[in-house]
Design an enzyme around this catalytic site. Structure first.
Site, PDB file in Angstrom:
ATOM      1  N   LYS A   1       0.846  -1.197   0.000  1.00 38.64           N
ATOM      2  CA  LYS A   1       0.000   0.000   0.000  1.00 38.64           C
ATOM      3  C   LYS A   1       0.880   1.244   0.000  1.00 38.64           C
ATOM      4  CE  LYS A   1      -3.782   2.004   2.781  1.00 38.64           C
ATOM      5  NZ  LYS A   1      -4.639   1.761   3.969  1.00 38.64           N
TER       6      LYS A   1
ATOM      7  N   SER B   1      -9.585  -0.904   7.390  1.00 35.09           N
ATOM      8  CA  SER B   1      -9.065  -0.695   6.032  1.00 35.09           C
ATOM      9  C   SER B   1      -8.327  -1.871   5.416  1.00 35.09           C
ATOM     10  CB  SER B   1      -8.155   0.542   6.019  1.00 35.09           C
ATOM     11  OG  SER B   1      -8.921   1.710   6.142  1.00 35.09           O
TER      12      SER B   1
ATOM     13  N   SER C   1      -9.373   1.556   3.255  1.00 37.91           N
ATOM     14  CA  SER C   1      -8.621   2.345   2.296  1.00 37.91           C
ATOM     15  C   SER C   1      -7.592   1.533   1.495  1.00 37.91           C
ATOM     16  CB  SER C   1      -7.901   3.485   3.021  1.00 37.91           C
ATOM     17  OG  SER C   1      -6.982   3.002   3.991  1.00 37.91           O
TER      18      SER C   1
END
Length: 372
Positions: free
Chosen positions: A21, A122, A98
């Site tokens: 990420k 997330s 996210s």
């Protein structure tokens, strides 16, 4: 749209392919945090984030840095600047966030393990939306040095993979102290929260029943009192970390609004929230002395469409466990619809090995049914 913000050369040798990420520093690469504002103000990272030490030591290959919602603030998974990764199960549904890009990279086979961050769900939410497994780790188990902060007293790094065995591979990379797996849980505390779709509850109950687990109904009376302290802590710590970005040109309206709300969190409100967190942690810890793990859905219903997600309570079933600091594993269970229902298992502090052992046992029973 692509799941990737930055791609690296394809690996020359076999080994685990890891998607990171873009809130986690990789040496020599700018960490964008999914924000053009952050990207344009940042220099390339001088070193890897601490959590990548095991990735390097294992000679796994980082194949790229993945898309996320801007500054990790939203659980939807959308990003107007870098593009919204397409949910491979249903392109019209949200991918979840996210950590959307890491989940989509895994779900489409472009990575074996995705690394994400989880402050209110997330890792687990995109896992649920994309039909894969994801683990929120115990707060403090995986180091956060070199990780973009949203709310540092809640933030964790965790793995996503197509199945629980892949999650175990990811944990071996993240935590050199990862131990051998114990026996699976025997007694599961079934937690029910108001507002969950009945078909989702039925799928979770069926999965637990088919796995032959002993199930006891449990209650957490303080559940509804977690949302205010969660909001106060996330906003208060967002302000502490990123107040310099207030009114910066180029921020999305959503993030700009969050920063304005964060500015108004008083020290008194934040202190009250921290006190409430201590009481909630004690309540969850007490419940987990009566059962081995807790079980509930990850989402209250099927993932919403990208065109209509504003009223969907994405973090309702996930964020309270960030407040508690305990680990939680999301994994799909057989159910109709493009996105299978996701079962969430919650364990005691540092109980990731127990969760994974239990998840593997569940998959061993349920996966044949899912393939038939």
């Amino acid at each position: 749209m692509s799941a990737w913000i930055t791609r690296f050369p394809s690996p020359a040798s076999p080994g685990l392919r890891v998607a990171v990420k873009d809130a986690i520093d990789v040496a020599g690469v700018v960490t964008t945090a999914g924000s053009a504002v952050v990207r344009d103000r940042a220099a390339a990272a001088k070193a890897d984030a601490e959590c990548l030490a095991g990735v390097r030591a294992a000679a796994a290959t980082i194949v790229g840095k993945t898309t996320l919602t801007e500054m990790c603030v939203s659980p939807v998974g959308d990003n107007a600047i870098f593009g919204t990764p397409v949910n491979p199960l249903a392109p019209l549904l949200i991918p979840g966030g996210s950590s959307s890009g890491s989940a989509v990279a895994v779900a489409t086979g472009e990575a074996d393990v995705g690394l994400g961050t989880d402050t209110g769900g997330s890792v687990r939410i995109p896992a649920a939306c994309c039909g894969i497994a994801g683990l929120k780790t115990t707060w403090g188990r995986v180091p956060l040095g070199g990780v973009w902060p949203l709310a540092p007293s809640l933030d964790v790094v965790g793995p996503l993979a197509r199945d629980v065995a892949g999650v175990v591979d990811g944990m071996r990379l993240l935590d050199p102290a990862w131990g051998s797996l114990p026996a699976p849980a025997r007694v599961v505390g079934r937690l029910r929260v108001e507002g969950v779709d009945s078909a989702v509850e039925d799928a979770v109950d069926s999965a637990l029943d088919e796995a032959g687990l002993t199930v006891r109904e449990v209650r957490l009376p303080g559940w509804d009192d977690t949302y205010e302290p969660l909001d106060a802590i996330i906003l208060g710590e967002l302000w502490q970390a990123h107040h310099a970005l207030l009114d910066a040109d180029g921020l999305s309206d959503f993030v700009a609004g969050a920063l304005h709300a964060a500015r108004d969190v008083s020290p008194q409100r934040l202190a009250k929230a921290l006190t409430a967190r201590t009481a909630w942690q004690a309540e969850v810890t007490s419940a987990l002395t009566l059962v081995d793990v807790l079980a509930l859905p990850t989402l209250v219903a099927s993932p919403p469409p990208l065109t209509d997600f504003a009223r969907f309570p994405l973090t309702q079933l996930t964020a309270p466990f960030n407040l508690a600091g305990v680990p939680a594993l999301a994994l799909p269970v057989p159910s109709p619809g493009p996105a299978p229902v996701s079962l969430q298992l919650v364990g005691p502090m540092n109980g990731e090995e127990l969760l994974c052992a239990t998840g593997l046992a569940l998959e061993g029973v349920l996966q044949p049914a899912a393939r038939s």
